[in-house]
Design a protein around this motif. Structure first.
Motif, short mmCIF file in Angstrom:
data_model
loop_
_atom_site.label_atom_id
_atom_site.label_comp_id
_atom_site.label_asym_id
_atom_site.label_seq_id
_atom_site.Cartn_x
_atom_site.Cartn_y
_atom_site.Cartn_z
N PRO A 185 0.82 -1.22 0.00
CA PRO A 185 0.00 0.00 0.00
C PRO A 185 0.86 1.27 0.00
O PRO A 185 1.86 1.35 0.71
CB PRO A 185 -0.79 -0.12 1.31
CG PRO A 185 0.11 -0.90 2.21
CD PRO A 185 0.89 -1.84 1.33
N PHE A 186 0.47 2.23 -0.80
CA PHE A 186 1.14 3.53 -0.84
C PHE A 186 0.10 4.62 -0.55
O PHE A 186 -1.10 4.34 -0.49
CB PHE A 186 1.77 3.78 -2.22
CG PHE A 186 2.86 2.82 -2.57
CD1 PHE A 186 4.16 3.04 -2.16
CD2 PHE A 186 2.59 1.68 -3.32
CE1 PHE A 186 5.18 2.14 -2.48
CE2 PHE A 186 3.59 0.78 -3.65
CZ PHE A 186 4.89 1.01 -3.23
N ARG A 187 0.56 5.83 -0.39
CA ARG A 187 -0.35 6.95 -0.20
C ARG A 187 -0.64 7.58 -1.56
O ARG A 187 -0.05 8.58 -1.94
CB ARG A 187 0.25 7.97 0.77
CG ARG A 187 0.33 7.45 2.19
CD ARG A 187 0.83 8.52 3.14
NE ARG A 187 0.85 8.05 4.52
CZ ARG A 187 1.27 8.77 5.55
NH1 ARG A 187 1.70 10.02 5.35
NH2 ARG A 187 1.27 8.28 6.78
N GLY A 188 -1.52 6.96 -2.29
CA GLY A 188 -1.89 7.46 -3.61
C GLY A 188 -1.22 6.70 -4.74
O GLY A 188 -0.30 5.90 -4.54
N ASP A 189 -1.71 6.96 -5.96
CA ASP A 189 -1.23 6.25 -7.14
C ASP A 189 0.20 6.61 -7.53
O ASP A 189 0.96 5.76 -7.98
CB ASP A 189 -2.15 6.54 -8.33
CG ASP A 189 -3.50 5.87 -8.19
OD1 ASP A 189 -3.53 4.66 -7.90
OD2 ASP A 189 -4.52 6.55 -8.38
N ASN A 190 0.57 7.88 -7.40
CA ASN A 190 1.85 8.33 -7.93
C ASN A 190 3.03 7.61 -7.30
O ASN A 190 4.02 7.30 -7.98
CB ASN A 190 2.00 9.85 -7.76
CG ASN A 190 1.09 10.61 -8.72
OD1 ASN A 190 0.79 10.14 -9.81
ND2 ASN A 190 0.64 11.78 -8.31
N MET A 191 2.96 7.32 -6.01
CA MET A 191 4.05 6.60 -5.36
C MET A 191 4.14 5.16 -5.87
O MET A 191 5.24 4.62 -6.04
CB MET A 191 3.86 6.61 -3.84
CG MET A 191 4.00 7.99 -3.22
SD MET A 191 3.74 7.98 -1.42
CE MET A 191 5.19 7.07 -0.87
N ALA A 192 2.99 4.57 -6.17
CA ALA A 192 3.00 3.22 -6.74
C ALA A 192 3.62 3.24 -8.14
O ALA A 192 4.38 2.33 -8.50
CB ALA A 192 1.57 2.67 -6.80
#
Length: 325
Positions: A185-192
């Motif tokens: 899990p990340f904080r939002g799509d951009n980090m993924a």
């Protein structure tokens, strides 16, 4: 007839006890003042952008101002609770999102009862696309699955948050494909995307609007879409169902809900207007540009959809042993 003061007071008291014989406002005049639409997310995202666009269209059609109020927090639960406690007068509505159907399974206690909110109209879908690094050694879903089965650790997917729709869809994909997997899990799509572009992840399920710049630059590749049919947003992408994963159907979604005691005439009026707005080809096209599909539905259809989603994702959550944070 001689009416005494005592008789008059008694008549008034009896009338108060019996309750009003007519509504405090004329439902036929709705809306006679500003209508508040509560978004469960902050400004700038798909929820906010689509709701502001729909608010403008609804305002034109109903000749009244519809304002958007962002109430982000606790995975949409802040907004859900606020609207569940709002006056049922037709001037506060929730732009409900997909976590509404998963909250009960993820969290032991909620500060609202979902029965305190009633469906008004289904509005918008945000299909999830399976995206990989363009340099990855797999070009189809079946190649991705075979790659995962060839490694002891299986596949590693990113998600924009624990318990999010992409997270749950990934769990469903692993189960349907019979492959082991880890979801980060990340904080939002951009980090993924950052991790995916660095080849530290194998894939992610995501709304295409945020991934599109990387797809257009040739850095990311779309393997498929987790919907029942190909999406007009990106018709080149075959469905996961076409590629052997018949159960993997998942999307973000948005629809209008109201406090349960909201008069039926008002619910019907807003339902009719939402469906009319979303039937407009220009509105549909503007939503597609935002990575969204117009998916109008009646209150009855929306209610059944929510019940189906609640059952489906509840099973996934329990099978995976997930708990909300």
């Amino acid at each position: 007839m001689n009416v005494t003061r005592r008789t008059l007071l008694g008549t008034i008291a009896a009338g108060i006890a019996a309750g009003p014989r007519f509504p405090a406002f004329a439902e036929g005049d709705w809306p006679s003042r500003i209508v508040r639409l509560v978004s469960p997310y902050g400004a700038g995202g798909a929820s906010d952008i689509s709701l502001r666009f729909l608010a403008e269209q609804l305002g034109r059609g109903l000749n009244q101002q519809f304002i958007v109020e962002n109430k982000p927090g606790a995975g949409t639960r802040v907004a859900n609770e606020l609207v569940s406690r709002a006056a049922p007068d037709g001037y506060t509505f929730l732009y409900a999102a997909a976590p509404f159907a998963t909250a009960e399974a993820l969290f032991e206690k909620l500060n609202y009862n979902r029965k305190d909110l009633q469906p008004v109209a289904m509005a918008v879908m945000a299909p999830l696309f399976l995206v990989v690094n363009a340099q990855a050694p797999f070009k189809t879903v079946q190649e991705l699955i075979a790659y995962g089965k060839s490694r002891p650790e299986g596949l590693t997917f990113g998600s924009p948050g624990a318990g999010s729709q992409p997270h749950l869809a990934s769990e469903l994909l692993f189960r349907d494909a019979g492959v082991k997997g880890l979801i980060v899990p990340f904080r939002g799509d951009n980090m993924a995307y950052t991790e995916l572009l660095a080849s530290r992840l194998d894939a992610t399920l995501t709304a295409i609007s945020t991934a599109l710049p990387h797809i257009q630059s040739g850095q990311l590749r779309v393997l498929g879409v987790a919907s029942a049919e190909r999406s007009p947003i990106y018709l080149e992408a075959p469905t996961l169902r076409e590629q052997g994963l018949s159960n993997v159907i998942a999307s973000g979604w948005y629809g209008f809900m109201a406090p349960t005691a909201t008069p039926g005439a008002i619910v019907d009026r807003l339902q009719t207007e939402v469906i009319r707005v979303l039937a407009d080809p220009e509105v549909k096209q503007k939503l597609i540009v935002q990575g969204l599909e117009a998916r109008a539905g009646t209150a009855v259809e929306f209610g059944k959809f929510i019940d189906d989603e609640t059952r489906k994702w509840g099973e996934v959550i329990r099978a995976a042993g997930l708990k909300g944070e």
